[in-house]
Design a protein around this motif. Structure first.
Motif, PDB file in Angstrom:
ATOM      1  N   THR A   1       0.821  -1.212   0.000  1.00  0.00           N
ATOM      2  CA  THR A   1       0.000   0.000   0.000  1.00  0.00           C
ATOM      3  C   THR A   1       0.855   1.261   0.000  1.00  0.00           C
ATOM      4  O   THR A   1       0.314   2.368  -0.054  1.00  0.00           O
ATOM      5  N   GLY A   2       2.186   1.121   0.073  1.00  0.00           N
ATOM      6  CA  GLY A   2       3.065   2.271  -0.030  1.00  0.00           C
ATOM      7  C   GLY A   2       3.165   2.742  -1.472  1.00  0.00           C
ATOM      8  O   GLY A   2       2.671   2.091  -2.396  1.00  0.00           O
ATOM      9  N   TRP A   3       3.835   3.877  -1.693  1.00  0.00           N
ATOM     10  CA  TRP A   3       3.827   4.439  -3.053  1.00  0.00           C
ATOM     11  C   TRP A   3       4.624   3.582  -4.027  1.00  0.00           C
ATOM     12  O   TRP A   3       4.284   3.493  -5.206  1.00  0.00           O
ATOM     13  N   VAL A   4       5.682   2.900  -3.570  1.00  0.00           N
ATOM     14  CA  VAL A   4       6.381   1.954  -4.434  1.00  0.00           C
ATOM     15  C   VAL A   4       5.582   0.656  -4.531  1.00  0.00           C
ATOM     16  O   VAL A   4       5.426   0.082  -5.604  1.00  0.00           O
ATOM     17  N   GLY A   5       5.062   0.201  -3.411  1.00  0.00           N
ATOM     18  CA  GLY A   5       4.307  -1.041  -3.380  1.00  0.00           C
ATOM     19  C   GLY A   5       3.098  -1.010  -4.302  1.00  0.00           C
ATOM     20  O   GLY A   5       2.786  -2.006  -4.962  1.00  0.00           O
ATOM     21  N   LYS A   6       2.418   0.130  -4.366  1.00  0.00           N
ATOM     22  CA  LYS A   6       1.256   0.242  -5.257  1.00  0.00           C
ATOM     23  C   LYS A   6       1.660   0.029  -6.714  1.00  0.00           C
ATOM     24  O   LYS A   6       0.917  -0.584  -7.489  1.00  0.00           O
ATOM     25  N   LEU A   7       2.831   0.545  -7.093  1.00  0.00           N
ATOM     26  CA  LEU A   7       3.311   0.353  -8.463  1.00  0.00           C
ATOM     27  C   LEU A   7       3.638  -1.108  -8.732  1.00  0.00           C
ATOM     28  O   LEU A   7       3.371  -1.628  -9.821  1.00  0.00           O
ATOM     29  N   VAL A   8       4.232  -1.776  -7.738  1.00  0.00           N
ATOM     30  CA  VAL A   8       4.546  -3.201  -7.894  1.00  0.00           C
ATOM     31  C   VAL A   8       3.266  -4.009  -8.058  1.00  0.00           C
ATOM     32  O   VAL A   8       3.165  -4.886  -8.929  1.00  0.00           O
ATOM     33  N   VAL A   9       2.278  -3.723  -7.235  1.00  0.00           N
ATOM     34  CA  VAL A   9       0.984  -4.414  -7.336  1.00  0.00           C
ATOM     35  C   VAL A   9       0.373  -4.188  -8.718  1.00  0.00           C
ATOM     36  O   VAL A   9      -0.112  -5.127  -9.370  1.00  0.00           O
ATOM     37  N   GLU A  10       0.430  -2.952  -9.182  1.00  0.00           N
ATOM     38  CA  GLU A  10      -0.129  -2.625 -10.502  1.00  0.00           C
ATOM     39  C   GLU A  10       0.585  -3.384 -11.612  1.00  0.00           C
ATOM     40  O   GLU A  10      -0.056  -3.966 -12.500  1.00  0.00           O
ATOM     41  N   ARG A  11       1.926  -3.393 -11.574  1.00  0.00           N
ATOM     42  CA  ARG A  11       2.703  -4.084 -12.612  1.00  0.00           C
ATOM     43  C   ARG A  11       2.452  -5.588 -12.579  1.00  0.00           C
ATOM     44  O   ARG A  11       2.352  -6.243 -13.622  1.00  0.00           O
ATOM     45  N   ALA A  12       2.364  -6.159 -11.374  1.00  0.00           N
ATOM     46  CA  ALA A  12       2.139  -7.602 -11.257  1.00  0.00           C
ATOM     47  C   ALA A  12       0.773  -7.986 -11.810  1.00  0.00           C
ATOM     48  O   ALA A  12       0.629  -8.998 -12.508  1.00  0.00           O
ATOM     49  N   ARG A  13      -0.228  -7.184 -11.527  1.00  0.00           N
ATOM     50  CA  ARG A  13      -1.571  -7.480 -12.041  1.00  0.00           C
ATOM     51  C   ARG A  13      -1.632  -7.291 -13.551  1.00  0.00           C
ATOM     52  O   ARG A  13      -2.302  -8.061 -14.251  1.00  0.00           O
ATOM     53  N   GLU A  14      -0.927  -6.280 -14.060  1.00  0.00           N
ATOM     54  CA  GLU A  14      -0.871  -6.084 -15.511  1.00  0.00           C
ATOM     55  C   GLU A  14      -0.234  -7.280 -16.209  1.00  0.00           C
ATOM     56  O   GLU A  14      -0.583  -7.617 -17.347  1.00  0.00           O
ATOM     57  N   ALA A  15       0.719  -7.942 -15.500  1.00  0.00           N
ATOM     58  CA  ALA A  15       1.392  -9.118 -16.064  1.00  0.00           C
ATOM     59  C   ALA A  15       0.561 -10.386 -15.918  1.00  0.00           C
ATOM     60  O   ALA A  15       1.000 -11.466 -16.327  1.00  0.00           O
ATOM     61  N   GLY A  16      -0.611 -10.269 -15.327  1.00  0.00           N
ATOM     62  CA  GLY A  16      -1.518 -11.404 -15.227  1.00  0.00           C
ATOM     63  C   GLY A  16      -1.408 -12.216 -13.956  1.00  0.00           C
ATOM     64  O   GLY A  16      -1.986 -13.309 -13.870  1.00  0.00           O
ATOM     65  N   HIS A  17      -0.701 -11.704 -12.957  1.00  0.00           N
ATOM     66  CA  HIS A  17      -0.506 -12.454 -11.722  1.00  0.00           C
ATOM     67  C   HIS A  17      -1.636 -12.175 -10.720  1.00  0.00           C
ATOM     68  O   HIS A  17      -2.220 -11.090 -10.710  1.00  0.00           O
TER      69      HIS A  17
END
Length: 238
Positions: free
Chosen positions: A9-25
């Motif tokens: 939920t941090g500002w870096v963590g949100k980007l990681v979550v977004e990228r992972a979901r975009e990759a289909g995970h």
């Protein structure tokens, strides 16, 4: 894959979550706001059920090396123990380029986090990245008033979005130990970056130690380069 992002939920963590979901995970967000506490382990076993890889981007904002070390030691040990119980196959940690060449309290704490991860019970990868473009904005906002004090740092700033993409890519593969550093496409002084954001405020450079001023925060050998320059990031953020 099923990935968990500690600090999601941090500002870096949100980007990681977004990228992972975009990759289909399938992504699990580990944070106190989601009922998981890395200092006590509460809710952690349930969160890690069926998880293949964990990306740890947790952080603590403090100037105290003791506080930082206590946080990273507790959180890392708790997380690794729960990952072992849940048969997690890969533990990925975000760290800092130059962490082994700068001896500040926070950097010592990050070195300790790296040591625990690499010696732990779950195969691990440590990604060291340079300061984010966003770090300049953080420095600008830390001190109120018209005069801003900025440490004399020489860096190769990278977009946090590029870091998030690389963390997900590494989590998708096997553990690598200490991975190739990730840095930005250009070398800049932190004071120059802050001045670009300051808009009329007075920016003064203050000593930050010979190591930081002399390039200890730059990659010393081979590194992967992010794509986004500071000017591109600045234009997009405005």
């Amino acid at each position: 894959m099923r990935m968990a992002v500690a600090g999601g939920t941090g500002w870096v963590g949100k980007l990681v979550v977004e990228r992972a979901r975009e990759a289909g995970h399938d992504v699990v967000v580990i944070s106190r706001s989601n009922g998981v506490d890395l200092t006590t382990g509460a809710g952690l076993d349930e969160a890690l059920h069926g998880v293949d890889a964990v990306i740890d981007v947790t952080n603590v904002e403090t100037l105290s090396g003791k506080v930082a070390t206590e946080f990273f030691e507790t959180a890392t040990r708790t997380l690794l123990a729960a990952e072992k119980r849940s048969s997690v196959r890969h533990h990925v940690v975000l760290s800092i380029v130059g962490v082994d060449r700068v001896d500040s309290g926070y950097y010592r704490a990050k070195r300790r986090q790296e040591e625990l991860a690499l010696a732990g019970p779950v195969p691990a990868t440590v990604l060291r990245a340079t300061q984010f473009h966003e770090f300049a904005a953080q420095l600008l906002g830390r001190v109120p008033g018209p005069v801003k004090l900025v440490p004399s740092m020489l860096t190769r700033p990278v977009a946090a979005a590029d870091v998030a993409t690389e963390l997900v890519r590494l989590a998708e593969g096997p553990a690598r130990g200490l991975a190739t550093d990730l840095a930005g496409p250009e070398v800049l002084k932190m004071s120059a970056m802050v001045r670009r954001l300051a808009r009329g405020k007075l920016v003064l450079t203050v000593p930050a130690g010979r190591a930081m001023a002399g390039g200890a925060l730059l990659p010393a050998g081979e590194f992967h380069s992010g794509q986004v320059t500071f000017d591109q990031w600045l234009a997009a953020s405005r």
